[in-house]
Design an enzyme around this catalytic site. Sequence first.
Site, short mmCIF file in Angstrom:
data_model
loop_
_atom_site.label_atom_id
_atom_site.label_comp_id
_atom_site.label_asym_id
_atom_site.label_seq_id
_atom_site.Cartn_x
_atom_site.Cartn_y
_atom_site.Cartn_z
N GLN A 205 -17.10 5.67 43.15
CA GLN A 205 -15.70 6.01 43.44
C GLN A 205 -15.11 5.01 44.43
O GLN A 205 -15.50 5.00 45.60
CB GLN A 205 -15.66 7.41 44.04
CG GLN A 205 -14.29 7.88 44.46
CD GLN A 205 -14.36 9.23 45.16
OE1 GLN A 205 -15.35 9.54 45.82
NE2 GLN A 205 -13.34 10.03 45.00
N SER B 160 -11.68 4.85 49.27
CA SER B 160 -11.44 4.51 50.68
C SER B 160 -11.42 3.01 50.93
O SER B 160 -12.13 2.25 50.26
CB SER B 160 -12.54 5.13 51.55
OG SER B 160 -12.65 6.50 51.31
N GLU C 20 -13.95 16.73 42.86
CA GLU C 20 -14.94 16.27 43.85
C GLU C 20 -15.17 17.33 44.92
O GLU C 20 -16.30 17.63 45.29
CB GLU C 20 -14.45 14.97 44.51
CG GLU C 20 -15.44 14.45 45.55
CD GLU C 20 -14.97 13.17 46.24
OE1 GLU C 20 -13.81 12.76 46.05
OE2 GLU C 20 -15.79 12.58 46.98
C1 LIG Z 1 -21.42 10.06 53.31
C2 LIG Z 1 -20.07 9.54 52.89
C3 LIG Z 1 -19.87 9.16 51.58
C4 LIG Z 1 -18.61 8.66 51.18
N1 LIG Z 1 -18.45 8.24 49.87
C5 LIG Z 1 -17.27 7.68 49.48
C6 LIG Z 1 -17.11 7.16 48.16
O1 LIG Z 1 -18.03 7.20 47.33
N2 LIG Z 1 -15.94 6.59 47.83
C7 LIG Z 1 -14.89 6.52 48.71
O2 LIG Z 1 -13.84 6.01 48.33
N3 LIG Z 1 -15.00 7.02 49.97
C8 LIG Z 1 -16.17 7.59 50.37
N4 LIG Z 1 -16.30 8.07 51.67
C9 LIG Z 1 -15.20 7.90 52.61
C10 LIG Z 1 -14.49 9.19 52.99
O3 LIG Z 1 -13.68 9.67 51.95
C11 LIG Z 1 -13.66 8.88 54.27
O4 LIG Z 1 -14.57 8.56 55.30
C12 LIG Z 1 -12.80 10.05 54.67
O5 LIG Z 1 -11.76 10.25 53.75
C13 LIG Z 1 -12.20 9.86 56.09
O6 LIG Z 1 -11.56 8.63 56.21
P1 LIG Z 1 -11.88 7.65 57.43
O7 LIG Z 1 -13.38 7.49 57.51
O8 LIG Z 1 -11.07 6.42 57.24
O9 LIG Z 1 -11.43 8.42 58.74
P2 LIG Z 1 -9.96 8.53 59.32
O10 LIG Z 1 -9.00 8.84 58.23
O11 LIG Z 1 -9.69 7.32 60.16
O12 LIG Z 1 -10.07 9.80 60.25
C14 LIG Z 1 -10.59 9.74 61.59
C15 LIG Z 1 -10.47 11.12 62.24
O13 LIG Z 1 -9.09 11.49 62.33
C16 LIG Z 1 -8.87 12.75 61.73
N5 LIG Z 1 -7.56 12.76 61.05
C17 LIG Z 1 -7.03 11.78 60.28
N6 LIG Z 1 -5.83 12.14 59.81
C18 LIG Z 1 -5.59 13.39 60.28
C19 LIG Z 1 -4.50 14.29 60.14
N7 LIG Z 1 -3.42 14.01 59.42
N8 LIG Z 1 -4.60 15.50 60.75
C20 LIG Z 1 -5.69 15.82 61.51
N9 LIG Z 1 -6.75 14.98 61.69
C21 LIG Z 1 -6.69 13.78 61.08
C22 LIG Z 1 -9.98 12.91 60.69
O14 LIG Z 1 -10.24 14.27 60.40
C23 LIG Z 1 -11.15 12.23 61.41
O15 LIG Z 1 -11.75 13.13 62.29
C24 LIG Z 1 -17.54 8.58 52.10
C25 LIG Z 1 -17.75 8.99 53.44
C26 LIG Z 1 -19.00 9.46 53.84
C27 LIG Z 1 -19.18 9.89 55.27
#
Ligand SMILES: Cc1cc2nc3c(=O)[nH]c(=O)nc-3n(C[C@H](O)[C@H](O)[C@H](O)COP(=O)(O)OP(=O)(O)OC[C@H]3O[C@@H](n4cnc5c(N)ncnc54)[C@H](O)[C@@H]3O)c2cc1C
Length: 394
Positions: free
Chosen positions: A130, A133, A248
């Site tokens: 997928q 991100s 998902e």
């Molecule tokens: C084990 C694992 C597998 C993954 N696999 C995939 C994959 O296969 N494909 C893929 O595309 N992605 C994948 N991801 C990525 C995952 O979807 C993102 O990590 C997730 O959506 C969070 O985005 P970020 O890491 O950029 O954090 P950020 O968006 O930067 O968030 C940082 C913090 O801010 C908080 N936050 C952000 N916005 C808000 C809001 N509006 N209100 C309140 N709090 C907020 C969040 O809750 C978090 O605590 C994976 C992640 C993990 C950990």
Amino acid sequence: MADLETFRADVQRWLKANAPASMFTPPKDPDDVCWGGKKTKYPDDVRRWLAVMGERGWTAPTWPREYGGGGLSKQEAKVLAEEMAKLHLRPALIGFGLSMIGPLLLQEGSEELKKEHIPRIVRGEIRWCQGYSEPGSGSDLASLQTKAIRDGDEFVLNGQKVWTSYADKSDWMFILVRTDFEAAKQAGITFLLMDMETPGVTARPIKLISGSSPFCETFLSDVHVPVRNVVGKVNGGWALAKALLGHERTMIADVFKERDDSRRLVELAKKHVGECDGHVAAPVVRDHIAQVEMDQHCLDLTLARTRDNAKAGHKPGPESSIFKLYGTELNQRRRALMMDILGEQGLGWEGAGFEDRELKVTRDWLRSKGNTIEGGTSEVQLNIIAKRVLGLPD
Ligand SMILES: Cc1cc2nc3c(=O)[nH]c(=O)nc-3n(C[C@H](O)[C@H](O)[C@H](O)COP(=O)(O)OP(=O)(O)OC[C@H]3O[C@@H](n4cnc5c(N)ncnc54)[C@H](O)[C@@H]3O)c2cc1C
């Protein structure tokens, strides 16, 4: 009813006759469960089990026969699942093809894309990852910047994806790209299918705290993807991206619970906390175990009802965020309870002095930390539940 009982007897007979003997036990290693694809070499029995189940379409029991699925009714699929559970048979195939892109293609894909991809998903020939991100776009996914510029019958992709689970082991990626740079951010996104062998695609693994390396950074440099690989319409990808997240999030709600977790929890407690008259000795620990088990049972029943609705044609909506939130936080509670029960024996990483099952508890606990991030964080799920399920104001 009589038909269903005849079907049950046939299923039982067929499973016993066709499942290799080693498939009647839980897998010892994550790679013993088949994710399909061309890049991983599985043991012979795993491959044989996939071949016979895929041939019958029973890796995707309710998908239409015309695309290689089992064509079973929801009652028949339930019977198949029950009989497999009774025999302790492991699934022949798991993965993002079955749980994410397959259901979306069946709902929204063109006839051409369905015919090309669904049979290969059912037979486990292609493993999917997928590509959502990006380094600057996780929770705010619609801000994604990977560019796709049209060049005749192709798009040329440039950009970077991150946290792409199993990108290095996958054959194809479903990917979100920006195709309109002037439109509002949600309106300029297209949903594409991309062959990972296309020149210009590089996947580099990232190591997790649990020691394993399930996900990657994926770099795209002048990657040519045919326009016919667009799912839905150009610039219409956002609605599809959200629909897929519904699949998902429902899947993630129980994907981390392992089949023998309940038994292991009680066994560990008896060993490390003590046993009295066949029970776990400490009443407080018994209480905690009972609470986790009851909560899991309630979640399982609710998920089963939702899956029945899905088989009857109901598309997952924002309520899938409730399952994602609850299921992942419950898994974290379960893993933390196992660690509490282990005490100092939970502090091992490798080597003498620790049993394999103790080391597994530690690594599973560390892995569970990511559960409330992947597929959208808990905070984001709470926002969705507040706005789109409960209708609360911004
Ligand atoms: C084990 C694992 C597998 C993954 N696999 C995939 C994959 O296969 N494909 C893929 O595309 N992605 C994948 N991801 C990525 C995952 O979807 C993102 O990590 C997730 O959506 C969070 O985005 P970020 O890491 O950029 O954090 P950020 O968006 O930067 O968030 C940082 C913090 O801010 C908080 N936050 C952000 N916005 C808000 C809001 N509006 N209100 C309140 N709090 C907020 C969040 O809750 C978090 O605590 C994976 C992640 C993990 C950990």
